[in-house]
Design an enzyme around this catalytic site. Structure first.
Site, PDB file in Angstrom:
ATOM      1  N   VAL A 715       0.893  -1.172  -0.030  1.00 44.64           N
ATOM      2  CA  VAL A 715       0.050   0.225   0.022  1.00 44.64           C
ATOM      3  C   VAL A 715       0.788   1.291  -0.318  1.00 44.64           C
ATOM      4  CG1 VAL A 715      -1.931   1.206   1.167  1.00 44.64           C
ATOM      5  CG2 VAL A 715      -1.731  -1.266   1.386  1.00 44.64           C
ATOM      6  N   LYS A 730      -3.439   0.370  -3.388  1.00 45.68           N
ATOM      7  CA  LYS A 730      -3.263  -0.592  -2.757  1.00 45.68           C
ATOM      8  C   LYS A 730      -2.794  -1.538  -3.961  1.00 45.68           C
ATOM      9  CE  LYS A 730      -4.968  -4.838  -0.182  1.00 45.68           C
ATOM     10  NZ  LYS A 730      -6.202  -5.367   0.746  1.00 45.68           N
ATOM     11  N   ASP A 838     -10.423 -11.505   8.482  1.00 48.41           N
ATOM     12  CA  ASP A 838      -9.147 -10.985   8.903  1.00 48.41           C
ATOM     13  C   ASP A 838      -9.291  -9.716   9.675  1.00 48.41           C
ATOM     14  OD1 ASP A 838      -6.578 -11.219   9.261  1.00 48.41           O
ATOM     15  OD2 ASP A 838      -6.095 -10.503   7.093  1.00 48.41           O
TER      16      ASP A 838
END
Length: 1015
Positions: A715, A730, A838
């Site tokens: 990123v 990204k 996540d």
């Protein structure tokens, strides 16, 4: 003779050796008893008992102290707060020299061994903060015991009647004890502290307690005590703290309570059924700091004598029936000016009448909380309040005040909440209120204010709630209001406002409640409302809005309630409203709408939709709506050629070139042997960017612009658009296995979900780099405050590299609420269920206003429902081997369980605990069977204060937040316990026992509001 002498010498030596063996029997017993104790420990996370072995001297073992006169005999065993798990071995009963046994704040289970009751030399027994069960053991033989602490366990049954008479401290709080208080406790004449709060004890305090002349602390809070005020208490003249709140006690407080208890510092009588007058003798307890007498039935006037309590910090008399019918009855206010330490004063919810005397302005300069709400106060606003420059919250709501709201309120720079609603105030809204830069809540509703809304209120950049409803305001709605980044609720209903609704309303992206009903607002409803993606309640009825209902309303997926009735709206009802899955009420009645009524979504529920008063409507669900059927449109033969041209030839002309393009693209993809990635569903409003654009924006993807690195991507910070300062780019690493699936997952997640607490995507790039290789990138809004992980663990930017960033309790609460809101939306409000998979601090990004945004959907999963056909099969069936990050992955994933919302909930629980402990779940201390959740559970609730981030308890920082210094620690602890309890419930090892995010979000919001505002 020599032989005889030698034999006698040998016999003496053997005798001595035998004596030596005999003398060592006690040592041998203590040694093996402690090893037996160690065997019963199933988990020793801090390796505290590693030194307990036969190669190390007994007296050098951790936590072990031995006698000086009798070496090797154990006198003290201190093993508190070590995370030990297991049962307490009966072998401890063999330590006959033991004086101190402290096993507090561990996770010992089972019953307390009866053998402990045979330790005749025992003086201190501390087993608090474990999960011990059964009854309190018989300690009658422990005649030297002077301190017994068994708080916060699961002990049941009654308090034993035969406790040792030498006790000085008896602490049994937070158990499941029942029955009456045994009168035999009065035989313990040395008793100084009796703490029995949070049990189920019945009856009253025995009269025999008059013998406890040394008693200083008596705490019976939240039991089932009944009867009148315990008269026996009046004989306990050494009491420093008396707490009997939360029981069923009745009757009057003895008139000589202050004279009989002259040493009192803390007096808590809240939440009982006491009645009668507050005794004036209370002033004789001249050391009083805290008085809590709220939620009773006290009557009469507040005694003037309270002003003699020069050390008083908090006076809480709210929700009684106290009166003031004349100025004489207000003399207590004059006397309170002598209480120079006063920080909290509440008389809300009483029957006080008349004018508030100007002497209120002479109250303590330290006063932070002033609650006079829900009385019958009248006259003009007591402008002398402006002298109290430390005020944080002022609540005068629901009274009968008249006259203007004074401009001098603008001088109270510390003010955060001002509630003056439901009075009879007149005049204008003071423009000086714009000086209150810390203001969070302003409520002037239900008064008789007139004039315009000051545009300067837009300078209140921390304001979350603004209510000026039910007044006589006119003029336009200032566009400046919608430039307040923190605005959550605005209520301007029932006024005389006119003009158009500013298009700037789209800037209020956190807005959840918009109440504009019953004004004369006109013009079209701005389509920019679609940017208010958290909007839940939209009330615009009884205005003169015209034009069409914006189709973009269908994009505000959080909407629960829409009322556009009694306007001049025209055109069709947007079909998109039927896609709002959360919508519970829709009122479009009495407009000029026409055409066919949709049938999907809320339109299938006739009780939730109102459309009467629109003469041009037809169709819909004919059986439920009872509308006429829409007329069929006949085909005109003379326009047959035009019809064929429009309906057949034009589509062919469009489809044929498109088919050729697709064919060429497929050939190229097959040639390069690359998998297709569909980006078609991204909205056309996203600007088109190329590889060159992104390379230029990031200075050739320079390492100096690298701000983050993940499993599949890098990123970069870049300057891309002229109207934006910075973006986050990204870039996906095409050489890493699983990258394409991650890119597809993230693309499809972001094109179908929108929420104020999700990282906003600006555009996407799927192109070729300068070497002819695949290049794929996502462009997000740049989050200048970085991520939560950096916030928690990086050092300050002020040069003090020895200290971590200062994060207040309120900031952490807000971040927790933001994350919970995002997950609630993903799990329950999106088309189908989106599982993040996540969640961790590094994936939680913070904008300029410290608002949290959940990002990185590279591992996201989707559960497709019938209404979400836009989710492709390839998404829902995609799989990526690793389903999260170590430390945050739920335990069931390790056994091959499918991803689920409960898995996200577990990760959230870990993040929540980490945020308030400032301790990573992968910290070196967490190994074997100990993890961060277990660690918190072992210390919950009694020792939480020892494990949370110490900064949360730093008074230098906390005093800036929403709590008075007087009750600061109690309120902070209550808040922390509530938050960590949610964290523990979310991080439960069993998925079925975890809360869902709807409940989590609601509870956290409630905790936040409770902490920030008036109780």
């Amino acid at each position: 003779m020599k032989l005889i002498a030698i034999r006698q010498l040998l016999m003496v030596l053997m005798s001595c050796c035998g004596y030596a063996v005999t003398c060592s029997n006690g040592n041998y017993t203590d040694f093996h008893s402690l090893l037996e104790f160690k065997k019963a420990i199933s988990l020793d996370p801090k390796q505290a008992l590693v030194s307990w072995n036969d190669s190390t001297r007994l007296c050098s073992w951790e936590g072990v102290q031995c006698s000086v006169r009798h070496p090797q005999r154990v006198t003290s065993l201190h093993l508190e707060n070590l995370g030990l798990v297991g049962a307490i071995s009966p072998s401890l009963g063999n330590l006959t020299f033991l004086k101190v046994l402290n096993l507090a704040t561990n996770s010992f289970t089972g019953e307390i061994p009866a053998s402990v009751g045979h330790l005749h030399n025992l003086q201190i027994l501390s087993l608090s903060n474990n999960t011990l069960q059964g009854r309190i053991l018989n300690l009658a033989n422990c005649s030297k015991l002077h301190e017994l602490q068994l708080a916060n366990n699961h002990l049941a049954g009654q308090i034993p009647p035969d406790l040792p008479n030498g006790l000085r401290k008896l602490i049994l709080s937070s158990n499941n004890l029942t029955g009456n208080i045994p009168s035999s406790l009065a035989n313990i004449t040395m008793l100084e502290a009796l703490i029995l709060r949070h049990n189920n004890i019945l009856g009253s305090i025995p009269y025999e307690f008059t013998k406890l002349s040394r008693l200083q602390y008596l705490d019976m809070k939240e039991n089932n005590l009944s009867g009148r005020f315990p008269q026996v208490i009046m004989n306990l003249s050494n009491l420093v703290e008396l707490t009997i709140s939360g029981n069923d006690l009745t009757g009057n407080i003895p008139s000589d309570v202050g004279s009989s208890l002259p040493n009192l510092k803390n007096l808590y009588l809240d939440a009982n059924f006491f009645r009668g007058h507050i005794p004036s003798s209370i002033a004789n307890a001249s050391k009083l700091n805290f008085i809590g007498m709220s939620r009773n039935n006290f009557t009469g006037v507040i005694p003037n004598s309270i002003g003699k309590l020069h050390e008083l910090i908090e006076l809480n008399l709210e929700f009684n029936i106290l009166q003031s019918d004349s100025m004489q009855d207000w003399q207590f206010m004059n006397s309170l000016t002598n209480c120079t330490e006063l920080q909290v004063f509440s008389v809300s919810g009483n029957s006080l009448k008349g004018n508030v005397p100007n002497s209120i302005g002479n109250l303590s300069s330290q006063l932070q909380y002033l609650f006079l709400a829900k009385n019958q106060l009248s006259g003009k606003f007591p402008s002398a309040i402006a002298n109290l420059h430390s005020l944080i919250i002022v609540a005068l709501r629901m009274n009968k005040f008249i006259g203007a709201v004074p401009e001098c309120l603008g001088t109270l720079k510390s003010l955060q909440v001002l509630r003056l609603d439901s009075n009879n105030f007149t005049g204008h809204v003071p423009s000086s209120l714009s000086n209150l830069s810390n203001l969070i809540g302003l409520d002037l509703g239900s008064n008789q204010l007139d004039g315009h809304i000051p545009p300067s209120l837009g300078e209140l950049q921390m304001l979350e709630e603004l209510s000026i409803s039910s007044n006589n305001l006119d003029g336009i709605i200032p566009k400046e209001l919608f430039r307040i980044p923190t605005l959550v609720m605005i209520s301007l209903s029932f006024n005389n406002l006119y003009g158009v609704l500013p298009t700037e309303i789209g800037n209020a992206k956190h807005l959840t409640d918009l109440h504009l009903s019953s004004n004369t607002l006109s013009g079209e409803i701005p389509s920019t409302l679609e940017n208010c993606e958290s909007l839940e309640y939209l009330e615009m009825e009884h205005n003169t809005f015209s034009g069409r209902i914006p189709i973009s309303f269908g994009k505000i997926r959080s909407l629960l309630y829409i009322n556009l009735s009694h306007n001049n709206l025209t055109g069709l009802i947007p079909v998109s409203l039927g896609s709002l899955q959360l919508l519970e009420h829709l009122d479009l009645s009495f407009n000029n709408l026409e055409g066919e009524v949709p049938t999907e979504g809320i339109f299938s529920n006739v009780t939730a939709v109102r459309i009467d008063g629109n003469k041009g409507l037809c169709g819909g669900d004919l059986e439920k709506m009872h509308l006429v059927a829409c007329p069929a449109i006949p085909l005109n033969p003379r326009k047959h050629k035009n019809y064929l041209f429009k309906k057949v030839m034009i589509p062919i002309a469009i489809i044929l070139p498109l088919a050729i393009i697709i064919y060429v693209v497929l050939l190229r993809i097959r040639k390069q042997k690359r998998n297709p990635i569909s980006l078609n569903s991204f909205d056309s409003k996203f600007p088109k960017v190329s590889y060159n654009d992104l390379a230029r924006a990031t200075e050739g993807f320079s390492s100096s612009n690298l701000i983050g690195q993940g499993r599949y991507s890098l990123v970069y910070r870049g300057n891309l658009f002229q109207d934006r300062t910075f973006v986050a780019v990204k870039v996906f690493n095409q050489k890493t296995k699983g990258t394409k699936k991650s890119f597809v997952a993230e693309c499809n997640a972001l094109r179908n979900i929108r929420h104020r607490n999700l990282v906003p995507i600006l555009t996407v790039c799927s192109s070729i780099d300068l070497s002819g290789n695949d290049f794929k990138a996502l462009v997000y809004e740049f989050m200048p405050q970085g991520d939560l992980h950096v916030l928690l663990y990086s050092t300050r930017q002020d040069g003090d590299t020895s200290a971590l960033n200062h994060i207040t309790l309120v900031q952490r609460l807000c971040i927790a609420v933001d994350i919970a809101d995002a997950l609630e939306y993903l799990h329950h409000n999106a088309h189908g269920t989106v599982i993040h998979c996540d969640l961790k601090p590094s994936n939680i990004l913070l904008d300029d206003n410290m608002v949290a945004h959940v990002g990185d959907f590279g591992l996201a999963r989707f559960r497709v429902d019938s209404a979400a056909s836009s989710f492709t099969d390839s998404i829902s069936s995609s799989s990526i081997a690793i389903k999260g990050t170590v430390g945050y992955v739920p335990p069931e994933y390790a056994t091959g369980a499918d991803v689920s919302g409960a898995g996200d909930v577990y990760s959230f629980g870990i993040v929540l605990l980490e945020t308030f402990l400032r301790k990573r779940p992968t910290d070196d201390m967490f190994k074997d069977e100990l993890d961060i959740a277990r660690y918190v559970e072992m210390n919950f609730p009694e020792s939480i204060i020892e494990i949370v981030d110490p900064e949360l308890l730093d008074k230098n920082h906390v005093s800036l937040e929403q709590t008075s210094a007087a009750s600061m620690e109690e309120k902070i602890l209550e808040c922390l316990l509530s938050v960590l309890n949610i964290g523990l419930r979310c991080a439960n090892p069993c998925p079925s026992e975890r809360m869902d995010m709807r409940e989590v979000s609601a509870r956290l919001l409630g905790i936040k509001e409770s902490y920030l505002s008036e109780n």
